[in-house]
Design a protein around this motif. Structure first.
Motif, PDB file in Angstrom:
ATOM      1  N   ALA A 136       2.410   3.580  -0.027  1.00 55.02           N
ATOM      2  CA  ALA A 136       1.319   2.848  -0.293  1.00 55.02           C
ATOM      3  C   ALA A 136       1.309   1.467  -0.289  1.00 55.02           C
ATOM      4  CB  ALA A 136       0.825   3.371  -1.684  1.00 55.02           C
ATOM      5  N   GLU A 137       2.344   0.947  -0.820  1.00 57.06           N
ATOM      6  CA  GLU A 137       2.494  -0.402  -0.676  1.00 57.06           C
ATOM      7  C   GLU A 137       4.045  -0.848   0.096  1.00 57.06           C
ATOM      8  OE1 GLU A 137       0.985  -2.179  -4.974  1.00 57.06           O
ATOM      9  OE2 GLU A 137       2.843  -1.079  -5.176  1.00 57.06           O
ATOM     10  N   ALA A 138       3.913  -2.252   0.236  1.00 58.48           N
ATOM     11  CA  ALA A 138       5.010  -2.428   1.113  1.00 58.48           C
ATOM     12  C   ALA A 138       6.437  -2.169   0.514  1.00 58.48           C
ATOM     13  CB  ALA A 138       5.099  -4.134   1.044  1.00 58.48           C
ATOM     14  N   ALA A 139       6.604  -1.845  -0.687  1.00 54.31           N
ATOM     15  CA  ALA A 139       7.727  -1.470  -1.311  1.00 54.31           C
ATOM     16  C   ALA A 139       7.459  -0.324  -2.171  1.00 54.31           C
ATOM     17  CB  ALA A 139       8.714  -2.364  -1.841  1.00 54.31           C
ATOM     18  N   PRO A 140       8.421   0.675  -2.471  1.00 52.31           N
ATOM     19  CA  PRO A 140       8.130   1.735  -3.701  1.00 52.31           C
ATOM     20  C   PRO A 140       8.316   1.077  -5.110  1.00 52.31           C
ATOM     21  CG  PRO A 140      10.291   1.951  -2.701  1.00 52.31           C
ATOM     22  CD  PRO A 140       9.617   0.822  -1.763  1.00 52.31           C
ATOM     23  N   ARG A 141       7.723   1.581  -5.898  1.00 55.86           N
ATOM     24  CA  ARG A 141       7.913   1.025  -7.347  1.00 55.86           C
ATOM     25  C   ARG A 141       7.261   2.080  -8.433  1.00 55.86           C
ATOM     26  NH1 ARG A 141       3.207  -2.266  -9.466  1.00 55.86           N
ATOM     27  NH2 ARG A 141       1.544  -2.360  -7.936  1.00 55.86           N
ATOM     28  N   ARG A 142       7.683   1.770  -9.533  1.00 48.09           N
ATOM     29  CA  ARG A 142       7.274   2.462 -10.715  1.00 48.09           C
ATOM     30  C   ARG A 142       5.744   1.920 -10.970  1.00 48.09           C
ATOM     31  NH1 ARG A 142      11.420   3.912 -15.221  1.00 48.09           N
ATOM     32  NH2 ARG A 142       9.762   4.624 -16.135  1.00 48.09           N
ATOM     33  N   MET A 143       4.780   2.743 -11.405  1.00 46.92           N
ATOM     34  CA  MET A 143       3.754   2.039 -11.885  1.00 46.92           C
ATOM     35  C   MET A 143       3.597   2.167 -13.642  1.00 46.92           C
ATOM     36  SD  MET A 143       2.663   1.760  -9.001  1.00 46.92           S
ATOM     37  CE  MET A 143       1.121   1.120  -9.314  1.00 46.92           C
ATOM     38  N   ASN A 144       4.164   1.077 -13.855  1.00 48.49           N
ATOM     39  CA  ASN A 144       4.261   1.163 -15.556  1.00 48.49           C
ATOM     40  C   ASN A 144       3.340   1.159 -16.389  1.00 48.49           C
ATOM     41  OD1 ASN A 144       6.665  -1.207 -14.301  1.00 48.49           O
ATOM     42  ND2 ASN A 144       7.543   0.590 -15.565  1.00 48.49           N
ATOM     43  N   GLU A 145       2.123   0.490 -15.837  1.00 47.41           N
ATOM     44  CA  GLU A 145       0.765   0.686 -16.692  1.00 47.41           C
ATOM     45  C   GLU A 145       0.424   2.175 -16.816  1.00 47.41           C
ATOM     46  OE1 GLU A 145      -2.238  -2.302 -15.763  1.00 47.41           O
ATOM     47  OE2 GLU A 145      -0.624  -3.840 -15.454  1.00 47.41           O
ATOM     48  N   ALA A 146       0.194   2.854 -15.684  1.00 47.02           N
ATOM     49  CA  ALA A 146      -0.151   4.095 -15.684  1.00 47.02           C
ATOM     50  C   ALA A 146       0.761   4.924 -16.622  1.00 47.02           C
ATOM     51  CB  ALA A 146      -0.187   4.399 -14.111  1.00 47.02           C
ATOM     52  N   GLU A 147       1.989   4.574 -16.387  1.00 45.67           N
ATOM     53  CA  GLU A 147       2.837   5.464 -17.222  1.00 45.67           C
ATOM     54  C   GLU A 147       2.670   5.400 -18.688  1.00 45.67           C
ATOM     55  OE1 GLU A 147       6.663   5.035 -14.402  1.00 45.67           O
ATOM     56  OE2 GLU A 147       6.752   3.880 -16.222  1.00 45.67           O
TER      57      GLU A 147
ATOM     58  N   THR B 246      -4.751   3.357   9.058  1.00 46.27           N
ATOM     59  CA  THR B 246      -5.083   3.637   7.560  1.00 46.27           C
ATOM     60  C   THR B 246      -5.513   2.614   6.843  1.00 46.27           C
ATOM     61  OG1 THR B 246      -3.265   5.462   7.675  1.00 46.27           O
ATOM     62  CG2 THR B 246      -4.037   4.918   5.479  1.00 46.27           C
ATOM     63  N   SER B 247      -6.919   2.552   6.510  1.00 46.72           N
ATOM     64  CA  SER B 247      -7.322   1.213   5.796  1.00 46.72           C
ATOM     65  C   SER B 247      -7.045   1.383   4.316  1.00 46.72           C
ATOM     66  CB  SER B 247      -8.782   1.339   5.868  1.00 46.72           C
ATOM     67  OG  SER B 247      -9.656   2.478   4.900  1.00 46.72           O
ATOM     68  N   ALA B 248      -7.117   0.242   3.806  1.00 47.83           N
ATOM     69  CA  ALA B 248      -6.490   0.119   2.365  1.00 47.83           C
ATOM     70  C   ALA B 248      -7.434   0.989   1.491  1.00 47.83           C
ATOM     71  CB  ALA B 248      -6.580  -1.245   1.800  1.00 47.83           C
ATOM     72  N   ASP B 249      -8.740   1.258   1.619  1.00 47.53           N
ATOM     73  CA  ASP B 249      -9.551   1.974   0.699  1.00 47.53           C
ATOM     74  C   ASP B 249      -9.325   3.368   0.902  1.00 47.53           C
ATOM     75  OD1 ASP B 249     -10.817  -0.095  -0.240  1.00 47.53           O
ATOM     76  OD2 ASP B 249     -12.545   0.115   1.013  1.00 47.53           O
ATOM     77  N   TYR B 250      -8.856   3.893   2.182  1.00 47.15           N
ATOM     78  CA  TYR B 250      -8.461   5.405   2.467  1.00 47.15           C
ATOM     79  C   TYR B 250      -7.245   5.509   1.897  1.00 47.15           C
ATOM     80  CZ  TYR B 250      -7.303   9.703   4.795  1.00 47.15           C
ATOM     81  OH  TYR B 250      -6.829  10.923   5.113  1.00 47.15           O
ATOM     82  N   ARG B 251      -6.198   4.438   1.755  1.00 42.23           N
ATOM     83  CA  ARG B 251      -5.035   4.683   1.081  1.00 42.23           C
ATOM     84  C   ARG B 251      -5.131   4.959  -0.307  1.00 42.23           C
ATOM     85  NH1 ARG B 251      -1.811   2.058   4.939  1.00 42.23           N
ATOM     86  NH2 ARG B 251      -0.116   3.640   5.662  1.00 42.23           N
TER      87      ARG B 251
ATOM     88  N   ASP C 273      -1.797  -2.810  -4.408  1.00 46.16           N
ATOM     89  CA  ASP C 273      -2.315  -3.768  -3.304  1.00 46.16           C
ATOM     90  C   ASP C 273      -1.811  -2.930  -2.117  1.00 46.16           C
ATOM     91  OD1 ASP C 273      -2.980  -5.735  -1.688  1.00 46.16           O
ATOM     92  OD2 ASP C 273      -1.182  -6.702  -2.045  1.00 46.16           O
ATOM     93  N   PRO C 274      -2.626  -2.085  -1.682  1.00 43.89           N
ATOM     94  CA  PRO C 274      -2.277  -0.881  -0.599  1.00 43.89           C
ATOM     95  C   PRO C 274      -2.219  -1.518   0.677  1.00 43.89           C
ATOM     96  CG  PRO C 274      -4.361  -0.162  -1.399  1.00 43.89           C
ATOM     97  CD  PRO C 274      -4.292  -1.934  -2.013  1.00 43.89           C
ATOM     98  N   LEU C 275      -1.263  -1.052   1.561  1.00 44.77           N
ATOM     99  CA  LEU C 275      -0.783  -1.473   2.970  1.00 44.77           C
ATOM    100  C   LEU C 275      -2.266  -1.117   3.734  1.00 44.77           C
ATOM    101  CD1 LEU C 275       2.427   0.282   3.570  1.00 44.77           C
ATOM    102  CD2 LEU C 275       2.054  -2.279   3.231  1.00 44.77           C
ATOM    103  N   ASP C 276      -2.549  -1.935   4.535  1.00 46.25           N
ATOM    104  CA  ASP C 276      -4.058  -1.708   5.453  1.00 46.25           C
ATOM    105  C   ASP C 276      -3.399  -1.816   7.129  1.00 46.25           C
ATOM    106  OD1 ASP C 276      -6.650  -1.671   5.915  1.00 46.25           O
ATOM    107  OD2 ASP C 276      -6.667  -3.922   5.671  1.00 46.25           O
TER     108      ASP C 276
ATOM    109  N   ALA D 265       4.608   9.519   5.775  1.00 47.10           N
ATOM    110  CA  ALA D 265       3.714   9.815   4.847  1.00 47.10           C
ATOM    111  C   ALA D 265       2.547   8.580   4.674  1.00 47.10           C
ATOM    112  CB  ALA D 265       4.039  10.279   3.452  1.00 47.10           C
ATOM    113  N   VAL D 266       1.146   8.994   4.627  1.00 47.82           N
ATOM    114  CA  VAL D 266       0.232   7.970   4.347  1.00 47.82           C
ATOM    115  C   VAL D 266       0.537   7.405   2.713  1.00 47.82           C
ATOM    116  CG1 VAL D 266      -2.379   7.359   4.014  1.00 47.82           C
ATOM    117  CG2 VAL D 266      -1.324   8.764   5.842  1.00 47.82           C
TER     118      VAL D 266
END
Ligand SMILES: Cc1cc2nc3c(=O)[nH]c(=O)nc-3n(C[C@H](O)[C@H](O)[C@H](O)COP(=O)(O)OP(=O)(O)OC[C@H]3O[C@@H](n4cnc5c(N)ncnc54)[C@H](O)[C@@H]3O)c2cc1C
Length: 286
Positions: free
Chosen positions: A221-232, A264-269, A257-260, A196-197
Motif C-alpha cells: 500500500a505504501e512505499a514500505a511495509p509497516r505496523r499500523m499502531n493507531e488502528a491496533e 492503481t490510483s491512491a484512492d483505489y488502493r 499515504d498510498p502509492l499512486d 499484490a495491490v
C-alpha cells in the motif's frame, strides 16, 4: 536483451562472502541469492552490477531452525521451504498461508526469504510479515561485524533498506507466536501470482474475550511495509467482531499515504486496503 558484462564470484563460506563484499561492494558488487528479482532487472539492464557474489554455494546459510523462541531463517532458505509448517502453531499456519501468494511455484523454489527482505519490494509478502511480527534482520560485514536491525528501522522506502552495500543479510528472525495467537492474512492482486495491490497481516490474542497484543501490518500500500499502531490501539480491549474490524480498517485508511501509479490510483488502493484489513482480521477470528 542480455545482461551487461559482470565478474562472477562463487564463495563457499560466509567469511569468503564477506571478504568479497568488502573488496567489491564499492565497485557495484551485489549478492546473488535466488536471482528472481536481480536477474530480470539485469536482463533489462536496469541493474548493471560489475561483480556478482553468488551465495548459492554457501551451505552455512541453509538453515531453518527454532532457537530460544525464535524462528531463524538463513539467507539460503528458499520461499518454498515455508510451505511445510515450521511449527505446529500459529506462526507455521501464517507462513504456510502467506507463501502461497509469493509469485509462482518456480519463483518460490528458487527465490529466497532473505532475498525478498533485502530487495524490499513494497509488495513483498515476507516484508509485510516481517513488519507485522517485528522481525530482526541480522546483517554482517567484514568491517562492521554483526548488526541486528529491527524491522521498524530496516524498511526505509521502495527497495530501500538499512542494509549497507558491504553487508550480507545472513539471517532473519521471527518470533514463535504463542499457541493461542489468532492470525490472518489477506491480499489482493489482479491475477494469481502477480505482485499484490495491497495486503494485510493481522494477529491478536484474547484476554477474557477481549483483543490484546494486536498487530496489523500493511504491504503493497505504501512505499514500505509497516505496523499500523493507531488502528491496533482502536482494537485493544474490544471483542473481535465486524464493527470493531471496520473501525480499525477505517483508522488504517485514514493513516496511510498510498502509492499512486499508472495502474492503481491512491484512492483505489485505499479501498483495497480497507477490505484487506477487514478480511485479515476476519480470517484471524474465524
Ligand atoms: C514473475 C515474478 C513474480 C514474482 N512475484 C512475487 C510476489 O508475488 N511476491 C514477492 O514477494 N516476490 C515476488 N517475486 C520476487 C521473488 O520473490 C524474489 O525471489 C525475491 O524478491 C528476491 O529473492 P531472491 O533470492 O530471488 O533475490 P535476488 O534476486 O538474488 O536478489 C534481489 C536483491 O537482493 C539482494 N540480496 C539478496 N539476498 C541478499 C542477502 N542475503 N544479503 C544482501 N543482499 C541480498 C541482491 O543483491 C539483489 O539486490 C516475483 C518474481 C518474479 C520474476
Amino acid at each position: 536483451m542480455k545482461p551487461a558484462p559482470f565478474h562472477y564470484h562463487a564463495p563457499k563460506t560466509i567469511a569468503e562472502t564477506l571478504d568479497l563484499l568488502a573488496e567489491f561492494a564499492d565497485e557495484d558488487g551485489r549478492v546473488l541469492a535466488g536471482g528472481q528479482s536481480l536477474v530480470p532487472t539485469m536482463a533489462f539492464r536496469l541493474a548493471r552490477p560489475r561483480h556478482l557474489i553468488d551465495i548459492n554455494g554457501v551451505s552455512e546459510l541453509r538453515y531453518l531452525e527454532i532457537q530460544d523462541g525464535k524462528l531463524l531463517i538463513g539467507a539460503g532458505v528458499r520461499h518454498a521451504a515455508l510451505e511445510k509448517p515450521v511449527d505446529n502453531g500459529p506462526l507455521g499456519r501464517l507462513l504456510g498461508e502467506v507463501v502461497r501468494h509469493v509469485g509462482h511455484y518456480p519463483i518460490r523454489s528458487r527465490g529466497t526469504f532473505c532475498g525478498s527482505i533485502a530487495h524490499a519490494d513494497p509488495a513483498s509478502e515476507w516484508c509485510a510479515v516481517a513488519a507485522a511480527l517485528d522481525a530482526e534482520m541480522v546483517a554482517e560485514s567484514k568491517r562492521g561485524g554483526l548488526r541486528v536491525i529491527p524491522a521498524r528501522d530496516f524498511f526505509q522506502g521502495i527497495m530501500t533498506t538499512a542494509l549497507r552495500e558491504n553487508e550480507l543479510l545472513t539471517e532473519v528472525r521471527l518470533p514463535i507466536l504463542p499457541k493461542d495467537t489468532h492470525v490472518g492474512f489477506a491480499e489482493f492482486s489482479r491475477r494469481a501470482g502477480d505482485y499484490a495491490v495491497a495486503m494485510a497481516v493481522a494477529s491478536y490474542r484474547l484476554k477474557s474475550g477481549m483483543m490484546t497484543e494486536m498487530r496489523i501490518a500493511l504491504g503493497g500500500a505504501e512505499a514500505a511495509p509497516r505496523r499500523m499502531n493507531e488502528a491496533e490501539r482502536t482494537l485493544i480491549g474490544r471483542p473481535p467482531n465486524s464493527g470493531a474490524f471496520q473501525a480499525a480498517a477505517h483508522a488504517v485508511v485514514k493513516a496511510i499515504d498510498p502509492l499512486d501509479d499508472a495502474n492503481t490510483s491512491a484512492d483505489y488502493r485505499r479501498s483495497i486496503v480497507r477490505s484487506m484489513v477487514c478480511r485479515a482480521l476476519e480470517q484471524a477470528s474465524a
